[in-house]
Design a protein around this motif. Sequence first.
Motif, PDB file in Angstrom:
ATOM      1  N   HIS A 153      30.653  66.653  49.529  1.00 39.06           N
ATOM      2  CA  HIS A 153      31.424  65.642  50.255  1.00 39.06           C
ATOM      3  C   HIS A 153      30.499  64.951  51.246  1.00 39.06           C
ATOM      4  O   HIS A 153      29.789  65.625  51.997  1.00 39.06           O
ATOM      5  CB  HIS A 153      32.601  66.262  50.999  1.00 39.06           C
ATOM      6  N   PRO A 154      30.456  63.611  51.246  1.00 33.33           N
ATOM      7  CA  PRO A 154      29.533  62.918  52.144  1.00 33.33           C
ATOM      8  C   PRO A 154      29.847  63.175  53.613  1.00 33.33           C
ATOM      9  O   PRO A 154      31.011  63.187  54.013  1.00 33.33           O
ATOM     10  CB  PRO A 154      29.718  61.443  51.777  1.00 33.33           C
ATOM     11  N   ILE A 155      28.805  63.379  54.387  1.00 38.93           N
ATOM     12  CA  ILE A 155      28.925  63.577  55.833  1.00 38.93           C
ATOM     13  C   ILE A 155      28.067  62.516  56.509  1.00 38.93           C
ATOM     14  O   ILE A 155      26.893  62.362  56.187  1.00 38.93           O
ATOM     15  CB  ILE A 155      28.447  64.982  56.250  1.00 38.93           C
ATOM     16  N   ALA A 156      28.652  61.785  57.440  1.00 42.71           N
ATOM     17  CA  ALA A 156      27.907  60.725  58.128  1.00 42.71           C
ATOM     18  C   ALA A 156      27.140  61.308  59.309  1.00 42.71           C
ATOM     19  O   ALA A 156      27.591  62.262  59.960  1.00 42.71           O
ATOM     20  CB  ALA A 156      28.855  59.637  58.603  1.00 42.71           C
ATOM     21  N   ILE A 157      25.970  60.717  59.580  1.00 45.11           N
ATOM     22  CA  ILE A 157      25.148  61.124  60.720  1.00 45.11           C
ATOM     23  C   ILE A 157      24.924  59.901  61.610  1.00 45.11           C
ATOM     24  O   ILE A 157      24.436  58.870  61.155  1.00 45.11           O
ATOM     25  CB  ILE A 157      23.796  61.696  60.250  1.00 45.11           C
ATOM     26  N   LEU A 158      25.305  60.040  62.876  1.00 44.87           N
ATOM     27  CA  LEU A 158      25.166  58.969  63.863  1.00 44.87           C
ATOM     28  C   LEU A 158      24.030  59.310  64.815  1.00 44.87           C
ATOM     29  O   LEU A 158      24.072  60.340  65.497  1.00 44.87           O
ATOM     30  CB  LEU A 158      26.476  58.804  64.641  1.00 44.87           C
ATOM     31  N   ARG A 367      41.471  44.089  63.623  1.00 47.89           N
ATOM     32  CA  ARG A 367      41.623  42.746  63.055  1.00 47.89           C
ATOM     33  C   ARG A 367      40.359  42.317  62.314  1.00 47.89           C
ATOM     34  O   ARG A 367      40.433  41.561  61.346  1.00 47.89           O
ATOM     35  CB  ARG A 367      41.950  41.744  64.163  1.00 47.89           C
ATOM     36  N   ALA A 368      39.206  42.803  62.775  1.00 47.25           N
ATOM     37  CA  ALA A 368      37.943  42.453  62.128  1.00 47.25           C
ATOM     38  C   ALA A 368      37.596  43.386  60.973  1.00 47.25           C
ATOM     39  O   ALA A 368      36.621  43.150  60.258  1.00 47.25           O
ATOM     40  CB  ALA A 368      36.809  42.474  63.155  1.00 47.25           C
ATOM     41  N   GLY A 369      38.357  44.467  60.805  1.00 50.78           N
ATOM     42  CA  GLY A 369      38.076  45.419  59.740  1.00 50.78           C
ATOM     43  C   GLY A 369      36.855  46.275  60.005  1.00 50.78           C
ATOM     44  O   GLY A 369      36.191  46.731  59.078  1.00 50.78           O
ATOM     45  N   LYS A 370      36.554  46.528  61.291  1.00 48.09           N
ATOM     46  CA  LYS A 370      35.399  47.349  61.665  1.00 48.09           C
ATOM     47  C   LYS A 370      35.887  48.682  62.251  1.00 48.09           C
ATOM     48  O   LYS A 370      36.823  48.700  63.050  1.00 48.09           O
ATOM     49  CB  LYS A 370      34.527  46.632  62.710  1.00 48.09           C
ATOM     50  N   PRO A 371      35.250  49.802  61.868  1.00 48.42           N
ATOM     51  CA  PRO A 371      35.666  51.092  62.425  1.00 48.42           C
ATOM     52  C   PRO A 371      35.397  51.189  63.924  1.00 48.42           C
ATOM     53  O   PRO A 371      34.415  50.645  64.427  1.00 48.42           O
ATOM     54  CB  PRO A 371      34.822  52.114  61.643  1.00 48.42           C
ATOM     55  N   VAL A 372      36.280  51.873  64.637  1.00 43.58           N
ATOM     56  CA  VAL A 372      36.164  52.014  66.081  1.00 43.58           C
ATOM     57  C   VAL A 372      36.368  53.482  66.466  1.00 43.58           C
ATOM     58  O   VAL A 372      37.277  54.147  65.976  1.00 43.58           O
ATOM     59  CB  VAL A 372      37.173  51.102  66.825  1.00 43.58           C
ATOM     60  N   VAL A 373      35.483  53.982  67.341  1.00 43.46           N
ATOM     61  CA  VAL A 373      35.498  55.375  67.783  1.00 43.46           C
ATOM     62  C   VAL A 373      35.868  55.428  69.261  1.00 43.46           C
ATOM     63  O   VAL A 373      35.321  54.663  70.062  1.00 43.46           O
ATOM     64  CB  VAL A 373      34.108  56.025  67.587  1.00 43.46           C
ATOM     65  N   VAL A 374      36.776  56.306  69.608  1.00 39.44           N
ATOM     66  CA  VAL A 374      37.106  56.539  71.023  1.00 39.44           C
ATOM     67  C   VAL A 374      36.385  57.808  71.463  1.00 39.44           C
ATOM     68  O   VAL A 374      36.500  58.860  70.826  1.00 39.44           O
ATOM     69  CB  VAL A 374      38.625  56.668  71.232  1.00 39.44           C
ATOM     70  N   ALA A 375      35.617  57.704  72.570  1.00 40.37           N
ATOM     71  CA  ALA A 375      34.721  58.800  72.957  1.00 40.37           C
ATOM     72  C   ALA A 375      34.825  59.103  74.445  1.00 40.37           C
ATOM     73  O   ALA A 375      35.353  58.315  75.218  1.00 40.37           O
ATOM     74  CB  ALA A 375      33.279  58.424  72.604  1.00 40.37           C
ATOM     75  N   THR A 376      34.292  60.246  74.818  1.00 40.78           N
ATOM     76  CA  THR A 376      34.057  60.705  76.191  1.00 40.78           C
ATOM     77  C   THR A 376      35.281  61.377  76.819  1.00 40.78           C
ATOM     78  O   THR A 376      36.352  60.791  76.901  1.00 40.78           O
ATOM     79  CB  THR A 376      33.593  59.570  77.124  1.00 40.78           C
ATOM     80  N   GLN A 377      35.068  62.619  77.220  1.00 39.67           N
ATOM     81  CA  GLN A 377      36.039  63.403  78.000  1.00 39.67           C
ATOM     82  C   GLN A 377      37.374  63.569  77.287  1.00 39.67           C
ATOM     83  O   GLN A 377      38.415  63.647  77.932  1.00 39.67           O
ATOM     84  CB  GLN A 377      36.258  62.762  79.380  1.00 39.67           C
ATOM     85  N   VAL A 510      32.500  57.120  55.580  1.00 39.76           N
ATOM     86  CA  VAL A 510      33.192  58.276  56.160  1.00 39.76           C
ATOM     87  C   VAL A 510      33.786  57.920  57.522  1.00 39.76           C
ATOM     88  O   VAL A 510      34.795  58.482  57.944  1.00 39.76           O
ATOM     89  CB  VAL A 510      32.215  59.464  56.267  1.00 39.76           C
ATOM     90  N   MET A 511      33.173  56.980  58.229  1.00 41.32           N
ATOM     91  CA  MET A 511      33.606  56.617  59.583  1.00 41.32           C
ATOM     92  C   MET A 511      34.979  55.942  59.587  1.00 41.32           C
ATOM     93  O   MET A 511      35.666  55.929  60.620  1.00 41.32           O
ATOM     94  CB  MET A 511      32.574  55.671  60.207  1.00 41.32           C
ATOM     95  N   SER A 512      35.421  55.386  58.464  1.00 38.86           N
ATOM     96  CA  SER A 512      36.602  54.519  58.436  1.00 38.86           C
ATOM     97  C   SER A 512      37.893  55.301  58.261  1.00 38.86           C
ATOM     98  O   SER A 512      37.953  56.317  57.548  1.00 38.86           O
ATOM     99  CB  SER A 512      36.473  53.490  57.308  1.00 38.86           C
ATOM    100  N   TRP A 513      38.928  54.804  58.859  1.00 37.30           N
ATOM    101  CA  TRP A 513      40.258  55.415  58.873  1.00 37.30           C
ATOM    102  C   TRP A 513      40.792  55.579  57.447  1.00 37.30           C
ATOM    103  O   TRP A 513      40.821  54.628  56.657  1.00 37.30           O
ATOM    104  CB  TRP A 513      41.215  54.524  59.674  1.00 37.30           C
ATOM    105  N   GLY A 514      41.212  56.810  57.127  1.00 40.31           N
ATOM    106  CA  GLY A 514      41.899  57.051  55.864  1.00 40.31           C
ATOM    107  C   GLY A 514      41.027  57.043  54.630  1.00 40.31           C
ATOM    108  O   GLY A 514      41.528  57.184  53.518  1.00 40.31           O
ATOM    109  N   VAL A 515      39.708  56.872  54.794  1.00 39.63           N
ATOM    110  CA  VAL A 515      38.810  56.738  53.647  1.00 39.63           C
ATOM    111  C   VAL A 515      38.110  58.067  53.388  1.00 39.63           C
ATOM    112  O   VAL A 515      37.502  58.642  54.289  1.00 39.63           O
ATOM    113  CB  VAL A 515      37.756  55.635  53.886  1.00 39.63           C
ATOM    114  N   TYR A 516      38.183  58.536  52.142  1.00 35.93           N
ATOM    115  CA  TYR A 516      37.446  59.722  51.730  1.00 35.93           C
ATOM    116  C   TYR A 516      36.596  59.395  50.526  1.00 35.93           C
ATOM    117  O   TYR A 516      37.053  59.394  49.404  1.00 35.93           O
ATOM    118  CB  TYR A 516      38.397  60.899  51.475  1.00 35.93           C
TER     119      TYR A 516
END
Length: 610
Positions: A153-158, A367-377, A510-516
Amino acid sequence: HHSSFRTGYQSFIFTMKISPVYANAALLSIFRGNTVTSFAPPALEIRSAQRNLQTRLFSTTAEPGITSSSSRVQPPQQQQETTVAAIPKVSQRWRKSTKQLATLGPASSTKEMIETLFLAGADIFRLNFSHGSQEQKKELLMHIREVEEKYSHPIAILGDLQGPKLRVGEFSNPNGEILEKDQTFRLDLDEAQGDNTRVMLPHPEIIAASEVGHVLLVDDGKVKLTVIDKGEKHLDCRVDVPGKISNRKGVNTPDSVLDISPLTPKDRSDLEYMIKIGVDWVALSFVQQPGDIEEIHSLIDQHLAEDAFRPAVMAKIEKPSCFVGDNLERIVDLCDGIMVARGDLGVECAPEDVPLLQKQIIDTCRRAGKPVVVATQMLESMIESPTPTRAEASDVATAIYDGADAIMLSAESAAGKFPEESVAMQQRIINRVESDPHYHKYLDQLSMSKKDTATDAITTAARQIAQTVKAKAIVCFTLQGSTVLRAAQERATVPVLGITPFKETARQLVMSWGVYPDLPRSGSFGFSADDEDFFNYENPAVDEQADDFDMVLKNACRAALRKGLVSDPNDLLVVTAGIPFGTPGAANIIRLLPAAGPSCWDGVCRVEDV
């Protein structure tokens, strides 16, 4: 079963009715830990007849099993180690839509812990280049790739760049100084050690950009200074929030846009190294304006080999200047993803503004179709405690309700005492929120503008069809990921299974919502259909016919079965693809497909060999 011959043709048509008994036997076999590769009935006579008549009966959902002992579901009394092949334990792992990003550090640097965090729910691992050596990051990357290979299974690395660190100089008193309210305090370029009246600020860019009335925040806002006068090499400030100031404490400039690159010499070296070792995403810190994204793109162009895969760029939104005018929209357009970096954003913006800015960023990205991550604490207390506070659980849930593609753990998984529990807790909150009937109602409230293209029409229709026929998944064939990203933007009620011939594309998705995404093995959409090679999981022979659409549909069915997205031969999949097959960015056909394969419908399977 029956067979018929057509005179004049060396052809054999084999039609079989899949019995529910056979299907249930196959599923029971999975639950008991046996390797199951197909929904086809276990009839030895059929295979014998095949060979005698020199024909092939393709196994429509066959997926070679992972042969290691860890792929078997052990009896309850035994120590249980599970993989994605063990549907009862891990199938939920592939059903959540919101992704989890875990930062690796001293508490999670071994291969065993990385594997543990993956099984607990982590989809993406963050390598923080602010700490540790480049060689350490490469070692972590190799561990992740080994886990990826083991579980297919693909695993993303940031890779996360440190960015500029703005700090004051040093004081003659090693314990620092206490500043009183309303006193005057000078920041200058003098290298002499500081005292109660002044200290060096080794950043002429801050002095140049600051104006009278601008605010400077020291030590994450513990001390607040307001500029009351400025010279060519100094700022005179009034202390509005008193407190202790000591050696090399950080300085934030919420009112100023600094004439400074977001990429320090260390960042440029780290970026070149990231490209060399093959990270999937690069996160850029200290983004102030759209030009910063253009700068990192040009650097990537310089270092990227001609045949290398381009890493995706993620902008960390942590400066108020990102919200001036149309800066946010332009930044989102220029990059591949966004991180809501609430740490520095919370320092430079009023605390009550951060939740609103978080929603604004998420809506803009959706709206732009770009993945977004919420981070910190997100689960900060779990650095020391095995359970989060109720406020933290609510914060994680709010990010999910807002529609974030992914939520991140920082010190919780990197340096905390309970890294596995932190990841597991996030997954529990995700599962609970996504089971709430209100969740999709909230997601559907955001109006999406659709383009008058075939791809938009097909992906919108796929979501509606999946909902109408209660399909188990939407399958998207893609080369560079654009079709899958468009499907993710729809926020479908079922998982999106991305099929791509490129591992790099699969990892970025892998970063995108609902995508496997499925992990490709051969650089091709299809495996060979030869009896022996078909089941050779480690080294499948490539199907040379790139236009064999039935073959790639069979592989889609296998991937859905392996991830536990389907549980019955008659479960439906909605498939989108582009014809001519493999055309980048094209999606012009849509097909309803049973889990038993493209040659089956309503329990009847037909295989023809001409």
